[in-house]
Design an enzyme around this catalytic site. Structure first.
Site, PDB file in Angstrom:
ATOM      1  N   ASP A  12      -1.149   1.977   4.384  1.00 28.03           N
ATOM      2  CA  ASP A  12      -0.864   1.270   5.645  1.00 28.03           C
ATOM      3  C   ASP A  12      -1.879   0.184   5.968  1.00 28.03           C
ATOM      4  OD1 ASP A  12       1.309   2.967   5.976  1.00 28.03           O
ATOM      5  OD2 ASP A  12       0.082   4.465   7.012  1.00 28.03           O
ATOM      6  N   LYS A  39      -0.007  -4.098   3.426  1.00 27.21           N
ATOM      7  CA  LYS A  39       0.447  -4.656   2.141  1.00 27.21           C
ATOM      8  C   LYS A  39       1.718  -5.474   2.315  1.00 27.21           C
ATOM      9  CE  LYS A  39       0.501  -0.407   0.636  1.00 27.21           C
ATOM     10  NZ  LYS A  39      -0.259   0.328   1.656  1.00 27.21           N
ATOM     11  N   GLY A  92       6.040   2.699   3.793  1.00 24.17           N
ATOM     12  CA  GLY A  92       6.677   1.968   4.882  1.00 24.17           C
ATOM     13  C   GLY A  92       5.922   0.662   5.024  1.00 24.17           C
ATOM     14  N   HIS A  93       6.519  -0.442   4.586  1.00 24.93           N
ATOM     15  CA  HIS A  93       5.833  -1.738   4.581  1.00 24.93           C
ATOM     16  C   HIS A  93       6.459  -2.630   5.645  1.00 24.93           C
ATOM     17  CE1 HIS A  93       4.475  -1.052   0.143  1.00 24.93           C
ATOM     18  NE2 HIS A  93       4.031  -0.133   0.971  1.00 24.93           N
ATOM     19  N   GLN A 151       1.086   2.905  -0.953  1.00 26.17           N
ATOM     20  CA  GLN A 151      -0.024   3.810  -0.625  1.00 26.17           C
ATOM     21  C   GLN A 151      -1.372   3.104  -0.831  1.00 26.17           C
ATOM     22  OE1 GLN A 151       2.633   5.484  -2.865  1.00 26.17           O
ATOM     23  NE2 GLN A 151       3.635   5.581  -0.895  1.00 26.17           N
TER      24      GLN A 151
HETATM   25  P1  GDP Z   1       1.610  -1.245   4.606  1.00 28.04           P
HETATM   26  O1  GDP Z   1       2.207   0.112   4.400  1.00 28.04           O
HETATM   27  O2  GDP Z   1       0.319  -1.408   3.888  1.00 28.04           O
HETATM   28  O3  GDP Z   1       2.564  -2.362   4.314  1.00 28.04           O
HETATM   29  O4  GDP Z   1       1.255  -1.341   6.162  1.00 28.04           O
HETATM   30  P2  GDP Z   1       2.177  -0.827   7.399  1.00 28.04           P
HETATM   31  O5  GDP Z   1       3.300  -1.769   7.564  1.00 28.04           O
HETATM   32  O6  GDP Z   1       2.490   0.607   7.246  1.00 28.04           O
HETATM   33  O7  GDP Z   1       1.129  -0.924   8.584  1.00 28.04           O
HETATM   34  C1  GDP Z   1       0.501  -2.104   8.920  1.00 28.04           C
HETATM   35  C2  GDP Z   1       0.816  -2.422  10.393  1.00 28.04           C
HETATM   36  O8  GDP Z   1      -0.088  -3.373  10.876  1.00 28.04           O
HETATM   37  C3  GDP Z   1       2.184  -3.027  10.597  1.00 28.04           C
HETATM   38  O9  GDP Z   1       2.686  -2.600  11.844  1.00 28.04           O
HETATM   39  C4  GDP Z   1       1.914  -4.536  10.614  1.00 28.04           C
HETATM   40  O10 GDP Z   1       2.884  -5.268  11.364  1.00 28.04           O
HETATM   41  C5  GDP Z   1       0.597  -4.566  11.299  1.00 28.04           C
HETATM   42  N1  GDP Z   1      -0.305  -5.660  10.913  1.00 28.04           N
HETATM   43  C6  GDP Z   1      -0.481  -6.227   9.688  1.00 28.04           C
HETATM   44  N2  GDP Z   1      -1.482  -7.125   9.719  1.00 28.04           N
HETATM   45  C7  GDP Z   1      -1.949  -7.114  10.980  1.00 28.04           C
HETATM   46  C8  GDP Z   1      -3.022  -7.803  11.636  1.00 28.04           C
HETATM   47  O11 GDP Z   1      -3.768  -8.590  11.045  1.00 28.04           O
HETATM   48  N3  GDP Z   1      -3.232  -7.518  12.954  1.00 28.04           N
HETATM   49  C9  GDP Z   1      -2.460  -6.640  13.636  1.00 28.04           C
HETATM   50  N4  GDP Z   1      -2.752  -6.422  14.914  1.00 28.04           N
HETATM   51  N5  GDP Z   1      -1.452  -5.973  13.062  1.00 28.04           N
HETATM   52  C10 GDP Z   1      -1.216  -6.197  11.747  1.00 28.04           C
HETATM   53  P1  IMO Z   2       2.314   2.875   2.456  1.00 29.55           P
HETATM   54  O1  IMO Z   2       2.864   2.281   1.172  1.00 29.55           O
HETATM   55  C1  IMO Z   2       0.097   6.126   4.345  1.00 29.55           C
HETATM   56  C2  IMO Z   2       0.464  10.117   2.543  1.00 29.55           C
HETATM   57  C3  IMO Z   2       1.140  11.183   3.365  1.00 29.55           C
HETATM   58  C4  IMO Z   2       0.389  12.414   2.882  1.00 29.55           C
HETATM   59  C5  IMO Z   2       0.199  12.108   1.399  1.00 29.55           C
HETATM   60  C6  IMO Z   2       1.247  12.762   0.500  1.00 29.55           C
HETATM   61  O2  IMO Z   2       3.135   2.589   3.643  1.00 29.55           O
HETATM   62  O3  IMO Z   2       0.876   2.558   2.605  1.00 29.55           O
HETATM   63  P2  IMO Z   2       3.806  12.214   0.004  1.00 29.55           P
HETATM   64  O4  IMO Z   2       4.988  12.180   0.922  1.00 29.55           O
HETATM   65  O5  IMO Z   2       3.536  10.938  -0.706  1.00 29.55           O
HETATM   66  O6  IMO Z   2       3.846  13.389  -0.932  1.00 29.55           O
HETATM   67  O7  IMO Z   2       2.539  12.496   0.995  1.00 29.55           O
HETATM   68  O8  IMO Z   2       0.275  10.702   1.259  1.00 29.55           O
HETATM   69  N1  IMO Z   2       1.264   8.871   2.343  1.00 29.55           N
HETATM   70  C7  IMO Z   2       1.018   7.715   2.968  1.00 29.55           C
HETATM   71  N2  IMO Z   2       0.112   7.408   3.928  1.00 29.55           N
HETATM   72  N3  IMO Z   2       0.901   5.160   3.837  1.00 29.55           N
HETATM   73  C8  IMO Z   2       1.784   5.438   2.864  1.00 29.55           C
HETATM   74  O9  IMO Z   2       2.487   4.471   2.230  1.00 29.55           O
HETATM   75  C9  IMO Z   2       1.900   6.776   2.407  1.00 29.55           C
HETATM   76  N4  IMO Z   2       2.682   7.407   1.496  1.00 29.55           N
HETATM   77  C10 IMO Z   2       2.257   8.672   1.446  1.00 29.55           C
HETATM   78  O10 IMO Z   2       0.968  10.960   4.750  1.00 29.55           O
HETATM   79  O11 IMO Z   2      -0.884  12.438   3.456  1.00 29.55           O
HETATM   80 MG    MG Z   3       2.876   1.749   5.499  1.00 29.28          MG
END
Ligand code: GDP
Ligand code: IMO
Ligand code: MG
Length: 425
Positions: free
Chosen positions: A13, A16, A40-41, A223
């Protein structure tokens, strides 16, 4: 043209999805190479927000082709739902999405097994998985009993599913869980298989041609390094290779084709699920970061645990991930923090340690050694150049570069495409 791998460098998270989306302005291909819909991206384009779980984030730029590589475990029903929702929002998939016939599938019984395993664990042993069936599907892959997307192209595919489902029902009932209704499962699987069939192909020659053409290719990690099956905080990890090493294994491109690895890293640290987290803040500061950063899981909606930037984790990610440059994310979340702490090493059993220990028990006993920096107390979201950044924010960036030995080339100060700075200094 570059062959770039983007990896998460903490516990996932990091942002990415956003950076993939920014960089796809110039990319020909975006390739996912591991994981499944545990990811979840999030991508925000104008006033539209998309959360992608299996589809590569490049799907939102119509000039970009997308590959779901062999290294993934693909939830057939989940992917069908995700693709239908994209089509409804006006995204075209024709000749743009290619799913590897070697990718493994996640079926309902994997998800049931994931849930049953978690509920059979003692409270202190729970991993806190996303319950998306990821672990059980990779188990089947390693056990050589998994079904692959290419099996959909065979006439006896549903018989294969039935055979597997019977075995899994025995395991489920042995664990005290309800067995699946196999006829209902077959119906669901048939519908999803029919929908996905046109996208399934041998993606290996396709990507080799792209490499030979010298196309611009982005590999979208899911991840993060601390969730890597080998290098992460085992057993509180996911079941795949999340680092840059996963890209050739999970896509079939040769390792020597890769020429750039971008580590995506937050200006602080978050984690969802269980397991040790040395810099975790269980106080008002943790709550402040969670609130300002809107730190809730994009897949499960669970609150993310928040803590200070962990330099030990970041240096370790550089080491095992081969990171050449950083994208530093969510700097804006620290805009109103008076004093910022950064972990430079751990103290464990009376010793100072500089790298992540293998033993989860030892990691659990690590306490962070912090250095403190003054905050900038100024909004950064509107900044578009290095010079516009407050001086203390510049100092924080330079401090992190020195601590990790890697330059920050991309800086993100908000969720939108436009809140992204390419730092040319
Ligand atoms: P990923 O799994 O690595 O793609 O990241 P996620 O989407 O799960 O979580 C990143 C969250 O941070 C999302 O809600 C993005 O919209 C938000 N986000 C990304 N870059 C920034 C930033 O520079 N500032 C803020 N405030 N939010 C950001
Ligand atoms: P993105 O790509 C954050 C975590 C789960 C748990 C562990 C194992 O959005 O960064 P699983 O369901 O993979 O067997 O769970 O890994 N986990 C993540 N945490 N971002 C993710 O993906 C994750 N995918 C799995 O919360 O701790
Ligand atoms: Mg994510």
């Amino acid at each position: 043209m570059a062959k770039t791998v983007l990896i998460g460098s903490q516990w996932g998270d990091e942002g990415k999805g956003k950076i993939i989306d920014v960089l796809t302005a110039n990319a020909d291909w975006v390739v996912r190479y591991q994981g499944g819909n545990n990811a979840g991206h999030t991508v925000e384009v104008g006033d539209q927000k998309y959360v992608l779980h299996l589809t590569p984030s490049g799907i939102l730029r119509e000039t970009c082709k997308c590959v779901i590589g062999n290294g993934l475990v693909v939830d057939l029903v989940g992917l069908m739902g995700e693709l239908k929702a994209l089509v409804e929002r006006g995204i075209s998939l024709d000749n743009r999405l290619f799913i590897s016939d070697r990718a493994h599938m996640v079926l309902q019984y994997h998800k049931e097994l994931d849930g049953a395993r978690e509920s059979n664990r003692e409270e202190s042993e729970k991993i806190g998985t996303t319950k998306r069936g990821i672990g059980p599907a990779y188990c089947d892959k390693a056990d050589r009993t998994g079904l692959r997307l290419g099996d959909i192209l065979e006439t006896d595919f549903l018989d294969m599913v039935k055979t597997q489902a019977k075995v899994k029902n025995k395991i489920l009932t042995g664990m005290g869980a309800d067995p699946l209704d196999i006829d209902q499962l077959l119906e669901q699987v048939k519908e999803a298989a029919d929908y996905l069939r046109p996208f399934i192909c041998d993606t290996i020659p396709l990507l080799h041609k792209a490499v030979q053409n010298d196309d611009d290719i982005l590999f979208e990690g899911a991840q993060g390094v601390m969730l890597d099956i080998d290098f992460g905080s085992y057993p509180y990890v996911t079941s795949s290779s999340t680092g840059a090493g996963g890209a050739p294994a999970g896509s079939g491109i040769p390792p020597n084709a890769i020429d750039r690895v971008v580590g995506i890293v937050k200006a602080y640290t978050t984690r969802v699920g269980e397991g040790p987290f040395p810099t975790e803040l269980r106080d008002g500061m943790g709550a402040h970061i969670a609130k300002v950063g809107n730190e809730f899981g994009a897949t499960t909606g669970r609150p993310r645990r928040c803590g200070w930037f962990d330099g030990v984790v970041a240096r370790y990610a550089v080491m095992v991930g081969g990171i050449n440059e950083w994208a530093l994310m969510k700097l804006d979340v620290l805009d109103a923090v008076e004093t910022i702490k950064v972990c430079v090493a751990y103290e464990c059993d009376g010793e100072r340690i500089e790298t992540v220990p293998a033993s989860i028990r030892k990691l659990g006993r690590c306490t962070p050694i912090y250095e403190e920096l003054k905050g900038w107390n100024t909004p950064t979201t509107e900044c578009t150049t290095w010079d516009e950044l407050p001086e203390q924010a510049q100092k924080y960036i330079e401090y992190l570069e020195k601590l990790t030995g890697v330059k920050i080339h991309i800086l993100s100060v908000g969720p939108r495409r436009s809140s992204t700075l390419l730092l040319e200094r």
